[in-house]
Design a protein around this motif. Structure first.
Motif, PDB file in Angstrom:
ATOM      1  N   LEU A 198       0.817  -1.219   0.000  1.00  0.00           N
ATOM      2  CA  LEU A 198       0.000   0.000   0.000  1.00  0.00           C
ATOM      3  C   LEU A 198       0.844   1.261   0.000  1.00  0.00           C
ATOM      4  O   LEU A 198       1.820   1.363   0.741  1.00  0.00           O
ATOM      5  CB  LEU A 198      -0.891   0.025   1.246  1.00  0.00           C
ATOM      6  CG  LEU A 198      -1.982  -1.042   1.318  1.00  0.00           C
ATOM      7  CD1 LEU A 198      -2.583  -1.090   2.710  1.00  0.00           C
ATOM      8  CD2 LEU A 198      -3.062  -0.734   0.282  1.00  0.00           C
ATOM      9  N   VAL A 199       0.423   2.229  -0.828  1.00  0.00           N
ATOM     10  CA  VAL A 199       0.935   3.599  -0.739  1.00  0.00           C
ATOM     11  C   VAL A 199      -0.304   4.456  -0.503  1.00  0.00           C
ATOM     12  O   VAL A 199      -1.296   4.322  -1.235  1.00  0.00           O
ATOM     13  CB  VAL A 199       1.620   4.044  -2.050  1.00  0.00           C
ATOM     14  CG1 VAL A 199       2.263   5.416  -1.858  1.00  0.00           C
ATOM     15  CG2 VAL A 199       2.644   3.028  -2.506  1.00  0.00           C
ATOM     16  N   ILE A 200      -0.278   5.290   0.543  1.00  0.00           N
ATOM     17  CA  ILE A 200      -1.495   6.036   0.873  1.00  0.00           C
ATOM     18  C   ILE A 200      -1.214   7.536   0.996  1.00  0.00           C
ATOM     19  O   ILE A 200      -0.090   7.940   1.278  1.00  0.00           O
ATOM     20  CB  ILE A 200      -2.149   5.522   2.188  1.00  0.00           C
ATOM     21  CG1 ILE A 200      -1.208   5.708   3.386  1.00  0.00           C
ATOM     22  CG2 ILE A 200      -2.569   4.072   2.055  1.00  0.00           C
ATOM     23  CD1 ILE A 200      -1.874   5.372   4.728  1.00  0.00           C
ATOM     24  N   ALA A 201      -2.288   8.318   0.778  1.00  0.00           N
ATOM     25  CA  ALA A 201      -2.182   9.769   0.965  1.00  0.00           C
ATOM     26  C   ALA A 201      -3.498  10.289   1.515  1.00  0.00           C
ATOM     27  O   ALA A 201      -4.579   9.815   1.116  1.00  0.00           O
ATOM     28  CB  ALA A 201      -1.886  10.450  -0.366  1.00  0.00           C
ATOM     29  N   ASP A 202      -3.393  11.246   2.447  1.00  0.00           N
ATOM     30  CA  ASP A 202      -4.582  11.904   2.976  1.00  0.00           C
ATOM     31  C   ASP A 202      -4.093  13.167   3.688  1.00  0.00           C
ATOM     32  O   ASP A 202      -3.127  13.099   4.445  1.00  0.00           O
ATOM     33  CB  ASP A 202      -5.316  10.986   3.980  1.00  0.00           C
ATOM     34  CG  ASP A 202      -6.738  11.451   4.250  1.00  0.00           C
ATOM     35  OD1 ASP A 202      -7.679  10.671   4.055  1.00  0.00           O
ATOM     36  OD2 ASP A 202      -6.915  12.629   4.651  1.00  0.00           O
ATOM     37  N   PRO A 203      -4.736  14.302   3.432  1.00  0.00           N
ATOM     38  CA  PRO A 203      -4.289  15.515   4.121  1.00  0.00           C
ATOM     39  C   PRO A 203      -4.538  15.456   5.628  1.00  0.00           C
ATOM     40  O   PRO A 203      -3.982  16.271   6.375  1.00  0.00           O
ATOM     41  CB  PRO A 203      -5.113  16.634   3.479  1.00  0.00           C
ATOM     42  CG  PRO A 203      -6.158  15.983   2.666  1.00  0.00           C
ATOM     43  CD  PRO A 203      -5.801  14.549   2.454  1.00  0.00           C
ATOM     44  N   ILE A 214      -0.396   0.779  11.336  1.00  0.00           N
ATOM     45  CA  ILE A 214      -1.018  -0.547  11.531  1.00  0.00           C
ATOM     46  C   ILE A 214      -0.731  -1.465  10.338  1.00  0.00           C
ATOM     47  O   ILE A 214      -0.428  -2.641  10.503  1.00  0.00           O
ATOM     48  CB  ILE A 214      -2.555  -0.409  11.726  1.00  0.00           C
ATOM     49  CG1 ILE A 214      -2.860   0.366  13.004  1.00  0.00           C
ATOM     50  CG2 ILE A 214      -3.237  -1.767  11.763  1.00  0.00           C
ATOM     51  CD1 ILE A 214      -4.317   0.775  13.138  1.00  0.00           C
ATOM     52  N   LEU A 215      -0.813  -0.927   9.136  1.00  0.00           N
ATOM     53  CA  LEU A 215      -0.740  -1.779   7.937  1.00  0.00           C
ATOM     54  C   LEU A 215       0.635  -1.777   7.263  1.00  0.00           C
ATOM     55  O   LEU A 215       0.842  -2.490   6.279  1.00  0.00           O
ATOM     56  CB  LEU A 215      -1.800  -1.339   6.916  1.00  0.00           C
ATOM     57  CG  LEU A 215      -3.261  -1.340   7.396  1.00  0.00           C
ATOM     58  CD1 LEU A 215      -4.180  -0.874   6.278  1.00  0.00           C
ATOM     59  CD2 LEU A 215      -3.682  -2.723   7.880  1.00  0.00           C
ATOM     60  N   GLY A 216       1.552  -0.958   7.758  1.00  0.00           N
ATOM     61  CA  GLY A 216       2.878  -0.882   7.129  1.00  0.00           C
ATOM     62  C   GLY A 216       2.816  -0.235   5.755  1.00  0.00           C
ATOM     63  O   GLY A 216       3.579  -0.597   4.851  1.00  0.00           O
ATOM     64  N   ALA A 217       1.892   0.718   5.576  1.00  0.00           N
ATOM     65  CA  ALA A 217       1.766   1.389   4.275  1.00  0.00           C
ATOM     66  C   ALA A 217       2.775   2.526   4.161  1.00  0.00           C
ATOM     67  O   ALA A 217       3.154   3.124   5.160  1.00  0.00           O
ATOM     68  CB  ALA A 217       0.351   1.950   4.125  1.00  0.00           C
ATOM     69  N   ARG A 218       3.196   2.820   2.923  1.00  0.00           N
ATOM     70  CA  ARG A 218       4.070   3.972   2.682  1.00  0.00           C
ATOM     71  C   ARG A 218       3.182   5.206   2.515  1.00  0.00           C
ATOM     72  O   ARG A 218       2.154   5.144   1.821  1.00  0.00           O
ATOM     73  CB  ARG A 218       4.883   3.723   1.407  1.00  0.00           C
ATOM     74  CG  ARG A 218       5.860   4.840   1.072  1.00  0.00           C
ATOM     75  CD  ARG A 218       6.936   4.305   0.137  1.00  0.00           C
ATOM     76  NE  ARG A 218       6.502   4.187  -1.245  1.00  0.00           N
ATOM     77  CZ  ARG A 218       6.571   5.171  -2.154  1.00  0.00           C
ATOM     78  NH1 ARG A 218       7.048   6.344  -1.819  1.00  0.00           N
ATOM     79  NH2 ARG A 218       6.174   4.958  -3.397  1.00  0.00           N
ATOM     80  N   VAL A 219       3.577   6.298   3.157  1.00  0.00           N
ATOM     81  CA  VAL A 219       2.794   7.534   3.075  1.00  0.00           C
ATOM     82  C   VAL A 219       3.451   8.484   2.089  1.00  0.00           C
ATOM     83  O   VAL A 219       4.663   8.656   2.114  1.00  0.00           O
ATOM     84  CB  VAL A 219       2.712   8.197   4.473  1.00  0.00           C
ATOM     85  CG1 VAL A 219       2.105   9.596   4.379  1.00  0.00           C
ATOM     86  CG2 VAL A 219       1.898   7.341   5.425  1.00  0.00           C
ATOM     87  N   VAL A 220       2.635   9.080   1.209  1.00  0.00           N
ATOM     88  CA  VAL A 220       3.157  10.134   0.337  1.00  0.00           C
ATOM     89  C   VAL A 220       2.248  11.357   0.450  1.00  0.00           C
ATOM     90  O   VAL A 220       1.127  11.276   0.964  1.00  0.00           O
ATOM     91  CB  VAL A 220       3.252   9.700  -1.156  1.00  0.00           C
ATOM     92  CG1 VAL A 220       4.219   8.541  -1.330  1.00  0.00           C
ATOM     93  CG2 VAL A 220       1.883   9.362  -1.726  1.00  0.00           C
ATOM     94  N   ASP A 221       2.754  12.467  -0.057  1.00  0.00           N
ATOM     95  CA  ASP A 221       1.995  13.703  -0.045  1.00  0.00           C
ATOM     96  C   ASP A 221       0.742  13.563  -0.925  1.00  0.00           C
ATOM     97  O   ASP A 221       0.787  12.878  -1.956  1.00  0.00           O
ATOM     98  CB  ASP A 221       2.916  14.797  -0.610  1.00  0.00           C
ATOM     99  CG  ASP A 221       2.377  16.160  -0.309  1.00  0.00           C
ATOM    100  OD1 ASP A 221       2.372  16.514   0.875  1.00  0.00           O
ATOM    101  OD2 ASP A 221       1.924  16.836  -1.259  1.00  0.00           O
ATOM    102  N   ALA A 222      -0.338  14.245  -0.528  1.00  0.00           N
ATOM    103  CA  ALA A 222      -1.585  14.125  -1.298  1.00  0.00           C
ATOM    104  C   ALA A 222      -1.379  14.523  -2.767  1.00  0.00           C
ATOM    105  O   ALA A 222      -1.967  13.925  -3.667  1.00  0.00           O
ATOM    106  CB  ALA A 222      -2.678  14.969  -0.662  1.00  0.00           C
ATOM    107  N   ALA A 223      -0.528  15.489  -3.005  1.00  0.00           N
ATOM    108  CA  ALA A 223      -0.319  15.960  -4.387  1.00  0.00           C
ATOM    109  C   ALA A 223       0.444  14.940  -5.227  1.00  0.00           C
ATOM    110  O   ALA A 223       0.431  15.014  -6.456  1.00  0.00           O
ATOM    111  CB  ALA A 223       0.436  17.287  -4.361  1.00  0.00           C
TER     112      ALA A 223
END
Ligand code: NAI
Length: 350
Positions: A198-203, A214-223
């Motif tokens: 998973l790669v996720i984004a949310d402001p 919890i899920l070990g997802a990579r976070v990126v900027d919303a843009a």
């Protein structure tokens, strides 16, 4: 602002809601009642300009006509859009005033939750109107928050669409999820269980970071989410995620997500075909929520909800296969199928 002309016909009725005392300010747009009462959620959003709210109400109501028809529900399409007052406001008073407006329509419109509204708001509406769903469920009856049902339909659709477009199961694929709200977060949990990366984004950093931990997802900027290296892009925030800019940046070869009105304009469907990207149409894959709302309003049980939701993924697959055969965008194929269902009901009633 340009209001896109309705594909079937302009809304049957567009009601302006205004109540100085409670701060209620918005619209109910009823697009079609051929198949049954116009049904669609109530959105609460800080619109700076009420012309944008009106455009949203009309587009979303039209989308509900198509979604309900294609899901085989005895419902037309409608939507309520309310401006979120600035600063603190009396939520109970606002939703009671909204509920009175819904009741005055005498069943032409059935409301439920949408972005910015929740079960507690619908309970306030229920104090003054019968024409509301999304209320807490009781003893096996359908009801409650529709988001998990929506997430289930999106997840199952993504699974068949991945087999169709990528020739693979979800395990090991990377999914970029835009928006980790009620549906996005639930979808992420199902994807993690299925072995997807998973790669996720949310402001909203609280929701996003808790889920990532919890899920070990990579976070990126919303843009940046549309352009990340991923196999699948899942828009689960607001509408218009697929525009000329984001589609040019997309690396994913499949789009399947919960957000309504993902195509910023109709020409984006052709751009997706040009770029060889398979698009699972938003209103087909995200019908789980309205299926639950419909069953609740009609007094059906959870079994009826489960069997209608189980039909979503096969419908998506049939649609993608037909689109490939005919060389037409899945969005256009879905629209044609929904229009045929509504036209058939109109002929039968004539
Ligand atoms: P939600 O309000 O719980 O979540 C939306 C999330 O998107 C929020 O966390 C928000 O911070 C985030 N967001 C806003 N702008 C963003 C951006 N630019 N990039 C990334 N994230 C952003 O809403 P919910 O219920 O999860 O719905 C998501 C979408 O699915 C909406 O478009 C809604 O209309 C649609 N939908 C929802 C259904 C349901 O059962 N809840 C049913 C069918 C469609």
């Amino acid at each position: 602002m340009v209001i896109r002309p309705a594909r079937l016909a302009p809304p049957l009725e567009c009601v302006r809601l205004y109540d100085l005392e409670s701060g209620l300010d918005g619209f109910i747009a009823i697009h079609s009642t051929t198949l049954g009462p116009g049904a669609g959620g109530c959105r609460l959003w800080p619109y700076p300009d009420m012309r944008d709210a009106l455009g949203d109400a009309m587009r979303l109501a039209e989308g509900m006509s198509y979604k309900n028809a294609l899901a085989g529900l005895p419902l037309g399409g409608a939507k309520a859009v309310l401006r979120r007052p600035e600063g603190a406001f009396d939520r109970v008073a606002l939703f009671r005033a909204f509920g009175r407006a819904v009741e005055r329509l005498g069943g032409l419109y059935v409301t439920a939750e949408d972005v910015g509204t929740g079960v507690a708001d619908m309970q306030e509406v229920a104090h003054v109107s019968r024409h509301v769903a999304g209320l807490p469920r009781a003893d096996g009856r359908a009801g409650g928050d529709p988001s998990p049902w929506t997430a289930q339909g999106v997840f199952e659709s993504m699974r068949v669409a991945a087999e169709f477009a990528l020739g693979r199961d979800l395990a090991g694929l990377t999914v970029a999820v835009q928006g980790t709200g009620n549906v996005g977060a639930d979808l992420c949990r199902r994807l993690a269980d299925a072995g997807a990366n998973l790669v996720i984004a949310d402001p909203d950093p609280v929701r996003r970071d808790r889920l990532a931990a919890i899920l070990g997802a990579r976070v990126v900027d919303a843009a940046a989410i549309a352009g990340v290296d991923a196999d699948i892009f899942a828009p689960c925030a607001l509408g218009g995620a697929l525009n000329r800019d984001s589609v040019r940046r997309l690396k994913a070869k499949l789009i399947c997500g919960a957000a309504n009105n993902q195509l910023a304009s109709p020409d984006i469907a052709a751009l997706l075909i040009e770029r060889g990207i398979v698009y699972a149409p938003d209103y087909v894959v995200n019908a789980g929520g309205i299926i639950n709302v419909s069953a609740e309003y009609l007094g059906e049980d959870e079994g009826a909800v489960a069997s209608r939701i189980a039909a979503i993924a096969p419908r998506v697959l049939a649609l993608l296969e037909r689109s490939a055969r005919e060389g037409r965008s899945p969005a256009l194929v879905a629209d044609a199928m929904a229009e045929a269902a509504i036209a058939g009901a109109e002929r039968a009633a004539a």
